[in-house]
Motif scaffolding. Structure first.
Motif, PDB file in Angstrom:
ATOM      1  N   THR A   1       0.863  -1.180   0.000  1.00  0.00           N
ATOM      2  CA  THR A   1       0.000   0.000   0.000  1.00  0.00           C
ATOM      3  C   THR A   1       0.897   1.226   0.000  1.00  0.00           C
ATOM      4  O   THR A   1       1.329   1.695   1.059  1.00  0.00           O
ATOM      5  CB  THR A   1      -0.934   0.009   1.216  1.00  0.00           C
ATOM      6  N   PRO A   2       1.233   1.749  -1.183  1.00  0.00           N
ATOM      7  CA  PRO A   2       2.245   2.805  -1.265  1.00  0.00           C
ATOM      8  C   PRO A   2       1.826   4.112  -0.598  1.00  0.00           C
ATOM      9  O   PRO A   2       2.633   4.778   0.035  1.00  0.00           O
ATOM     10  CB  PRO A   2       2.422   3.015  -2.773  1.00  0.00           C
ATOM     11  N   ARG A   3       0.557   4.493  -0.762  1.00  0.00           N
ATOM     12  CA  ARG A   3       0.123   5.820  -0.326  1.00  0.00           C
ATOM     13  C   ARG A   3      -1.023   5.681   0.667  1.00  0.00           C
ATOM     14  O   ARG A   3      -2.006   4.976   0.416  1.00  0.00           O
ATOM     15  CB  ARG A   3      -0.311   6.654  -1.535  1.00  0.00           C
ATOM     16  N   ASP A   4      -0.917   6.397   1.786  1.00  0.00           N
ATOM     17  CA  ASP A   4      -1.922   6.337   2.846  1.00  0.00           C
ATOM     18  C   ASP A   4      -2.943   7.460   2.727  1.00  0.00           C
ATOM     19  O   ASP A   4      -4.125   7.276   3.024  1.00  0.00           O
ATOM     20  CB  ASP A   4      -1.217   6.413   4.208  1.00  0.00           C
ATOM     21  N   HIS A   5      -2.516   8.641   2.282  1.00  0.00           N
ATOM     22  CA  HIS A   5      -3.411   9.793   2.286  1.00  0.00           C
ATOM     23  C   HIS A   5      -3.110  10.734   1.117  1.00  0.00           C
ATOM     24  O   HIS A   5      -2.082  10.601   0.448  1.00  0.00           O
ATOM     25  CB  HIS A   5      -3.311  10.556   3.606  1.00  0.00           C
ATOM     26  N   PHE A   6      -4.035  11.684   0.926  1.00  0.00           N
ATOM     27  CA  PHE A   6      -3.916  12.634  -0.181  1.00  0.00           C
ATOM     28  C   PHE A   6      -4.625  13.923   0.206  1.00  0.00           C
ATOM     29  O   PHE A   6      -5.698  13.893   0.824  1.00  0.00           O
ATOM     30  CB  PHE A   6      -4.546  12.047  -1.445  1.00  0.00           C
ATOM     31  N   PHE A   7      -4.031  15.071  -0.196  1.00  0.00           N
ATOM     32  CA  PHE A   7      -4.617  16.377   0.098  1.00  0.00           C
ATOM     33  C   PHE A   7      -5.149  17.007  -1.191  1.00  0.00           C
ATOM     34  O   PHE A   7      -4.418  17.148  -2.174  1.00  0.00           O
ATOM     35  CB  PHE A   7      -3.570  17.298   0.733  1.00  0.00           C
ATOM     36  N   TYR A   8      -6.418  17.379  -1.165  1.00  0.00           N
ATOM     37  CA  TYR A   8      -7.064  17.984  -2.325  1.00  0.00           C
ATOM     38  C   TYR A   8      -6.954  19.510  -2.219  1.00  0.00           C
ATOM     39  O   TYR A   8      -7.747  20.167  -1.550  1.00  0.00           O
ATOM     40  CB  TYR A   8      -8.542  17.590  -2.389  1.00  0.00           C
ATOM     41  N   TYR A   9      -5.946  20.040  -2.876  1.00  0.00           N
ATOM     42  CA  TYR A   9      -5.758  21.498  -2.925  1.00  0.00           C
ATOM     43  C   TYR A   9      -6.324  22.036  -4.232  1.00  0.00           C
ATOM     44  O   TYR A   9      -6.312  21.358  -5.256  1.00  0.00           O
ATOM     45  CB  TYR A   9      -4.278  21.855  -2.840  1.00  0.00           C
ATOM     46  N   TYR A  10      -6.808  23.291  -4.192  1.00  0.00           N
ATOM     47  CA  TYR A  10      -7.261  23.925  -5.422  1.00  0.00           C
ATOM     48  C   TYR A  10      -7.151  25.438  -5.269  1.00  0.00           C
ATOM     49  O   TYR A  10      -6.729  25.938  -4.232  1.00  0.00           O
ATOM     50  CB  TYR A  10      -8.697  23.514  -5.792  1.00  0.00           C
ATOM     51  N   ARG A  11      -7.600  26.131  -6.334  1.00  0.00           N
ATOM     52  CA  ARG A  11      -7.410  27.573  -6.441  1.00  0.00           C
ATOM     53  C   ARG A  11      -5.922  27.870  -6.213  1.00  0.00           C
ATOM     54  O   ARG A  11      -5.077  27.076  -6.636  1.00  0.00           O
ATOM     55  CB  ARG A  11      -8.348  28.303  -5.509  1.00  0.00           C
ATOM     56  N   LYS A  12      -5.577  28.949  -5.579  1.00  0.00           N
ATOM     57  CA  LYS A  12      -4.144  29.209  -5.450  1.00  0.00           C
ATOM     58  C   LYS A  12      -3.493  28.238  -4.486  1.00  0.00           C
ATOM     59  O   LYS A  12      -2.497  27.594  -4.808  1.00  0.00           O
ATOM     60  CB  LYS A  12      -3.896  30.657  -4.998  1.00  0.00           C
ATOM     61  N   ASN A  13      -4.067  28.104  -3.288  1.00  0.00           N
ATOM     62  CA  ASN A  13      -3.485  27.163  -2.320  1.00  0.00           C
ATOM     63  C   ASN A  13      -4.505  26.862  -1.225  1.00  0.00           C
ATOM     64  O   ASN A  13      -4.234  27.024  -0.039  1.00  0.00           O
ATOM     65  CB  ASN A  13      -2.211  27.754  -1.709  1.00  0.00           C
ATOM     66  N   SER A  14      -5.689  26.437  -1.638  1.00  0.00           N
ATOM     67  CA  SER A  14      -6.770  26.174  -0.688  1.00  0.00           C
ATOM     68  C   SER A  14      -6.931  24.682  -0.463  1.00  0.00           C
ATOM     69  O   SER A  14      -7.132  23.923  -1.420  1.00  0.00           O
ATOM     70  CB  SER A  14      -8.085  26.766  -1.213  1.00  0.00           C
ATOM     71  N   LEU A  15      -6.849  24.264   0.785  1.00  0.00           N
ATOM     72  CA  LEU A  15      -7.056  22.861   1.121  1.00  0.00           C
ATOM     73  C   LEU A  15      -8.565  22.615   1.211  1.00  0.00           C
ATOM     74  O   LEU A  15      -9.228  23.052   2.148  1.00  0.00           O
ATOM     75  CB  LEU A  15      -6.382  22.516   2.449  1.00  0.00           C
ATOM     76  N   GLU A  16      -9.107  21.897   0.237  1.00  0.00           N
ATOM     77  CA  GLU A  16     -10.548  21.711   0.148  1.00  0.00           C
ATOM     78  C   GLU A  16     -11.006  20.341   0.639  1.00  0.00           C
ATOM     79  O   GLU A  16     -12.197  20.168   0.945  1.00  0.00           O
ATOM     80  CB  GLU A  16     -11.020  21.942  -1.283  1.00  0.00           C
ATOM     81  N   ALA A  17     -10.083  19.384   0.741  1.00  0.00           N
ATOM     82  CA  ALA A  17     -10.459  18.054   1.230  1.00  0.00           C
ATOM     83  C   ALA A  17      -9.200  17.287   1.595  1.00  0.00           C
ATOM     84  O   ALA A  17      -8.095  17.614   1.146  1.00  0.00           O
ATOM     85  CB  ALA A  17     -11.264  17.289   0.181  1.00  0.00           C
ATOM     86  N   VAL A  18      -9.368  16.259   2.399  1.00  0.00           N
ATOM     87  CA  VAL A  18      -8.274  15.356   2.750  1.00  0.00           C
ATOM     88  C   VAL A  18      -8.810  13.940   2.736  1.00  0.00           C
ATOM     89  O   VAL A  18      -9.954  13.684   3.132  1.00  0.00           O
ATOM     90  CB  VAL A  18      -7.669  15.713   4.132  1.00  0.00           C
ATOM     91  N   ARG A  19      -7.991  13.024   2.268  1.00  0.00           N
ATOM     92  CA  ARG A  19      -8.395  11.626   2.187  1.00  0.00           C
ATOM     93  C   ARG A  19      -7.377  10.744   2.885  1.00  0.00           C
ATOM     94  O   ARG A  19      -6.168  10.956   2.768  1.00  0.00           O
ATOM     95  CB  ARG A  19      -8.522  11.201   0.724  1.00  0.00           C
ATOM     96  N   GLN A  20      -7.879   9.739   3.593  1.00  0.00           N
ATOM     97  CA  GLN A  20      -7.031   8.681   4.136  1.00  0.00           C
ATOM     98  C   GLN A  20      -7.760   7.368   3.927  1.00  0.00           C
ATOM     99  O   GLN A  20      -8.889   7.185   4.412  1.00  0.00           O
ATOM    100  CB  GLN A  20      -6.733   8.885   5.612  1.00  0.00           C
ATOM    101  N   GLY A  21      -7.134   6.461   3.195  1.00  0.00           N
ATOM    102  CA  GLY A  21      -7.801   5.208   2.870  1.00  0.00           C
ATOM    103  C   GLY A  21      -9.075   5.484   2.085  1.00  0.00           C
ATOM    104  O   GLY A  21      -9.073   6.187   1.077  1.00  0.00           O
ATOM    105  N   ASP A  22     -10.187   4.942   2.562  1.00  0.00           N
ATOM    106  CA  ASP A  22     -11.474   5.132   1.889  1.00  0.00           C
ATOM    107  C   ASP A  22     -12.238   6.350   2.398  1.00  0.00           C
ATOM    108  O   ASP A  22     -13.319   6.664   1.884  1.00  0.00           O
ATOM    109  CB  ASP A  22     -12.351   3.890   2.073  1.00  0.00           C
ATOM    110  N   TRP A  23     -11.699   7.026   3.409  1.00  0.00           N
ATOM    111  CA  TRP A  23     -12.410   8.147   4.010  1.00  0.00           C
ATOM    112  C   TRP A  23     -11.956   9.466   3.409  1.00  0.00           C
ATOM    113  O   TRP A  23     -10.753   9.720   3.262  1.00  0.00           O
ATOM    114  CB  TRP A  23     -12.192   8.178   5.523  1.00  0.00           C
TER     115      TRP A  23
END
Length: 485
Positions: free
Chosen positions: A371-393
């Motif tokens: 399982t290479p990657r545990d989480h991911f950050f959904y950034y958009y616009r200039k630098n806005s954190l709009e969502a975060v993911r870990q596993g299926d959540w």
């Protein structure tokens, strides 16, 4: 010397000669040939736009064959759901906001990918690779930012999206300067009409085939970022009118043909079994273009959003005898992960500055326990954190954003309306059971929310968050030039 001594001496000489021959052969034995890398990066191709992912009205037989002969990764995300940011991520292994790139850079933009950033092309060039790009660049159109200054030996393509063009059906774009194809560092040919645009896919395909023929005896990195099916759509006469899906289907059939031509050339040159081929998209479909847009495959929203329809893209990988055939993997992966994986495969070092990609070479080769990657950050616009993911959540934060829902899509190449400032509320989704992000389950999972909020706080400290007016500790500046000179 007695006869016995003579025989002993002769045997010793023969033995020593054999040892020397063995050592010499071992010393001269060449290293295994480094694998070639072919990377397709398709513009605005949605998750559902291949026949192996559910497309209707046309077929993509070459891509379907690639999926059957290789592996399909169904949980693969673009780092940002927009052109320039996604491309910066692919070539540097970084969140694009880490390196100061956001949105889609216009032709008059003074910024571009900082030459101080180390691209995949530069890392492979150190390992003796020939490097070529044929297609769309979109990381700065000033000479300081063009591909030849970023590790590529050869470049022929458009410097930015071909809708940044005075002849676009949307007359508001008439302020754009003429669009030229670039050869190396110099303008080569103006794209004046849709007939000119219809030759982009076949022209870039032929350049790619020529590059393969010219470098078949050395390792090469071939990057093919096709500009289509980004609008305005255009298909060559050979494919125009061939699909039941209209012009969009014609364009997809031609892109599928392009992939088939490259695969065929690799076989004809006898290097097919030593070549890793990757096929991915830069972001999801531009949905308000209606019949000129693709499909998000049932995921929510599309390009320019932090929902799965904007980030989830097709990913096919083929390497006969190395990448398992016919496999489907749902492990979480991103465009950022291409660089460290390919670098490791090719014996290249990683960039000296911090990157965000993870190595998934073992998974690529068939270790499905990884399982290479545990989480991911959904950034958009200039630098806005709009969502975060870990596993299926996935926790979506309250934010203003684009929505296509509730608006009638456009027709014939003209966009329908949408809004860029819809107020999205905070919501928690379980992507395993609800990949369409329809059911907010925050009330049932307070522990999950706390866990994801902690991850988000780490991201805000590292990368910043415009929504909270915070600057990250570890962000780097984009390149900038003086446009007044």
């Amino acid at each position: 010397m007695t006869k016995k001594h003579t025989l002993y001496f002769s045997a010793t000489l023969i033995f020593l000669a054999l040892v020397c021959l063995s050592i010499s052969a071992w010393i001269r034995k060449p290293d295994p040939k480094k694998p070639n890398i072919v990377l397709f990066f398709i513009d605005d191709l949605g998750y559902g736009d291949l026949s192996c992912t559910g497309a209707m009205g046309y077929t993509t037989p070459n891509l379907d064959r690639m999926a059957a002969e290789g592996s399909r990764f169904t949980n693969f995300l673009a780092a940002q759901a927009v052109c320039s940011a996604s491309r910066a991520s692919l070539l540097t292994g970084c969140y694009p906001n880490r390196i100061g790139i956001s949105g889609a850079l216009g032709p008059n933009s003074p910024i571009g990918l900082n030459p101080a950033e180390e691209t995949l092309a530069e890392l492979l060039k150190e390992q003796g690779y020939a490097t070529g790009i044929f297609g769309k660049w979109h990381l700065g159109n000033k000479q300081a930012f063009l591909p030849l200054q970023q590790g590529f030996d050869e470049y022929y393509g458009v410097p930015y999206s071909h809708d940044m063009w005075p002849h676009h059906p949307d007359q508001a774009r008439a302020q754009y300067p003429p669009l030229f194809l670039i050869e190396g560092n110099q303008p080569a040919k103006e794209v004046k009409t849709l007939d000119d645009a219809s030759e982009l896919t076949p022209t870039f395909t032929e350049r790619a085939l020529s590059f393969i023929r010219n470098h078949k005896k050395e390792p090469f990195f071939l990057y093919i970022p096709h500009p289509l099916p980004h609008v305005p759509l255009a298909a060559s006469a050979r494919f125009r009118g061939k699909s039941q899906r209209g012009l969009f289907g014609d364009v997809l059939m031609e892109l599928d043909w392009s992939v088939g031509q490259v695969m065929q050339e690799l076989k004809q040159q006898g290097i097919d079994k030593n070549t890793l081929v990757i096929f991915i998209s830069d972001n999801g479909p531009w949905l308000n273009y209606g019949d000129h847009a693709g499909s998000a495959g049932g995921f929510r929203e599309g390009k320019g959003t932090s929902f799965e329809g904007g980030h989830r893209v097709p990913c096919l990988v083929r390497w006969p005898g190395v990448v398992p055939a016919g496999r489907v993997s749902n492990k979480l992966l991103t465009t950022m992960d291409i660089l460290p994986t390919v670098a490791k495969l090719c014996g290249a070092r990683l960039p000296k500055q911090t990157i965000d990609g993870v190595d998934w070479l073992a998974l690529l080769k068939g270790d499905d326990s990884m399982t290479p990657r545990d989480h991911f950050f959904y950034y958009y616009r200039k630098n806005s954190l709009e969502a975060v993911r870990q596993g299926d959540w996935k926790l979506v934060f309250a934010h203003p954003g684009r929505t296509y829902e509730g608006f009638l899509p456009g027709q014939g190449g003209k966009p329908g309306p949408n809004t860029e400032n819809h107020a999205f509320p905070m919501a928690l989704y379980n992507l395993q059971r609800d990949p369409g992000e329809r059911y907010d389950v925050r009330e049932q999972n307070p522990d999950i929310i706390r866990k994801l909020e902690k991850l988000a706080e780490e991201a805000r400290t590292d990368l910043g968050d415009d929504i909270q007016n915070r600057t990250g500790r570890n962000v780097r500046a984009a390149g900038i030039v003086d446009t007044t000179k």
